[in-house]
Write a protein that holds these residues in place. Sequence first.
Motif, PDB file in Angstrom:
ATOM      1  N   SER A  73     -53.591   4.502 -32.556  1.00 57.92           N
ATOM      2  CA  SER A  73     -54.686   4.650 -32.663  1.00 57.92           C
ATOM      3  C   SER A  73     -54.975   5.733 -33.439  1.00 57.92           C
ATOM      4  O   SER A  73     -55.112   7.337 -32.700  1.00 57.92           O
ATOM      5  CB  SER A  73     -55.697   4.271 -31.623  1.00 57.92           C
ATOM      6  OG  SER A  73     -57.281   4.120 -32.075  1.00 57.92           O
ATOM      7  N   THR A  74     -55.487   5.534 -34.419  1.00 59.54           N
ATOM      8  CA  THR A  74     -56.167   6.898 -35.206  1.00 59.54           C
ATOM      9  C   THR A  74     -57.463   6.926 -36.048  1.00 59.54           C
ATOM     10  O   THR A  74     -57.690   6.528 -36.481  1.00 59.54           O
ATOM     11  CB  THR A  74     -54.755   6.964 -36.389  1.00 59.54           C
ATOM     12  OG1 THR A  74     -53.918   6.506 -36.863  1.00 59.54           O
ATOM     13  CG2 THR A  74     -55.121   8.473 -37.208  1.00 59.54           C
ATOM     14  N   PRO A  75     -58.170   8.561 -35.269  1.00 59.83           N
ATOM     15  CA  PRO A  75     -59.538   8.837 -35.784  1.00 59.83           C
ATOM     16  C   PRO A  75     -59.279   8.150 -37.183  1.00 59.83           C
ATOM     17  O   PRO A  75     -58.637   8.187 -38.005  1.00 59.83           O
ATOM     18  CB  PRO A  75     -60.020   9.918 -34.964  1.00 59.83           C
ATOM     19  CG  PRO A  75     -58.486   9.970 -34.867  1.00 59.83           C
ATOM     20  CD  PRO A  75     -57.506   9.408 -34.908  1.00 59.83           C
ATOM     21  N   GLU A  76     -61.348   8.180 -37.066  1.00 62.82           N
ATOM     22  CA  GLU A  76     -61.334   7.990 -38.913  1.00 62.82           C
ATOM     23  C   GLU A  76     -61.552   9.239 -39.452  1.00 62.82           C
ATOM     24  O   GLU A  76     -60.523   8.704 -40.899  1.00 62.82           O
ATOM     25  CB  GLU A  76     -62.672   7.102 -39.195  1.00 62.82           C
ATOM     26  CG  GLU A  76     -63.784   6.321 -40.747  1.00 62.82           C
ATOM     27  CD  GLU A  76     -63.059   5.190 -41.042  1.00 62.82           C
ATOM     28  OE1 GLU A  76     -63.469   5.376 -42.396  1.00 62.82           O
ATOM     29  OE2 GLU A  76     -62.814   4.656 -40.163  1.00 62.82           O
ATOM     30  N   ASP A  77     -61.581   9.882 -39.120  1.00 58.21           N
ATOM     31  CA  ASP A  77     -61.580  11.587 -39.968  1.00 58.21           C
ATOM     32  C   ASP A  77     -60.497  11.323 -40.527  1.00 58.21           C
ATOM     33  O   ASP A  77     -60.640  13.022 -41.265  1.00 58.21           O
ATOM     34  CB  ASP A  77     -62.148  12.290 -39.237  1.00 58.21           C
ATOM     35  CG  ASP A  77     -61.789  12.795 -37.316  1.00 58.21           C
ATOM     36  OD1 ASP A  77     -61.102  12.190 -37.452  1.00 58.21           O
ATOM     37  OD2 ASP A  77     -62.661  13.590 -36.805  1.00 58.21           O
ATOM     38  N   VAL A  78     -59.628  11.076 -39.573  1.00 60.78           N
ATOM     39  CA  VAL A  78     -58.189  11.768 -39.808  1.00 60.78           C
ATOM     40  C   VAL A  78     -57.708  10.923 -41.472  1.00 60.78           C
ATOM     41  O   VAL A  78     -56.869  11.988 -42.665  1.00 60.78           O
ATOM     42  CB  VAL A  78     -56.663  11.549 -39.368  1.00 60.78           C
ATOM     43  CG1 VAL A  78     -55.458  11.657 -40.271  1.00 60.78           C
ATOM     44  CG2 VAL A  78     -57.086  11.280 -37.831  1.00 60.78           C
TER      45      VAL A  78
END
Length: 284
Positions: free
Chosen positions: A269-274
């Motif tokens: 799960s990768t945060p949007e801001d990445v």
Amino acid sequence: MTREPIATHRVGHVSDSHFTASGSMHGTVHPAATYSGALAALEGSGIPIDALVHTGDVADHGEADAYVAAATVTRETTQRTGWPVLWAVGNHDVRAAMAPALLGEPATDEPLDRVLEVRGLRLVTLDTSIPGRVEGAVTEAQAEWLRAVLAEPAEHGTVLALHHPPVPVEVTAMARLHLTEQDRLEAALAGSDVRAILGGHLHYATSSVFAGVPVHVAPATAYTIRLTKPGGGVIAVDGARAAGLLSLYDDGRVGYSALPADPQHVLDSTPEDVFTTMGVDVEH
């Protein structure tokens, strides 16, 4: 900077739940649980959904208790989400039992063709069922009714939902169970504001174009059918279930995405801001 189109409306799409009075089918399938999984996939996405459309075969044998169960499971979600629901009639459904339980209307044997308006988007269900038959049809009276409904364009256009989809059938055994009188439907849609057609019946996901309108078919929530070579028959499997999400955009386009409804293992799960440091800037 590029500009992504903005979705003005989104419609959740489920089909072929095949509820039974006993609560099970084929020995191992529990329609309430598999249907709940599809609704959970839509709700769990966090995507704002304006309405839910079920494109028929709500029940497997048209039993009154099966429709009560379908209404109960659906209400468990819609009480939280506020989604209005539009129900289409499938060949397994019985109108007289379906109308009181799901539409809150008196029992009837007449076609259950209905219209729902959501923030300027018009949703229409066309009852393609033929009592006692598996294939579907559009009567001349229904075609006239549809033409009258579509005579005045809606602010954001129209989405048509029906059980028997007007698409080429890849599983050849299913072709005999297809929608007849398609010429009537095509004539009724000519020059209209219909932007998409939603269907079910086939138990596998597919898409096509009919009368210049994109058609999207959701796989069943009860069980799915594998694609087979021509003449390969029908193979039903306990898996590959999904809900659909129809997105309508401000530039006139539509999109359709499948949300898997069977249990899944999350790998990452990768945060949007990445992603803000990657690629090109996008205007939403």
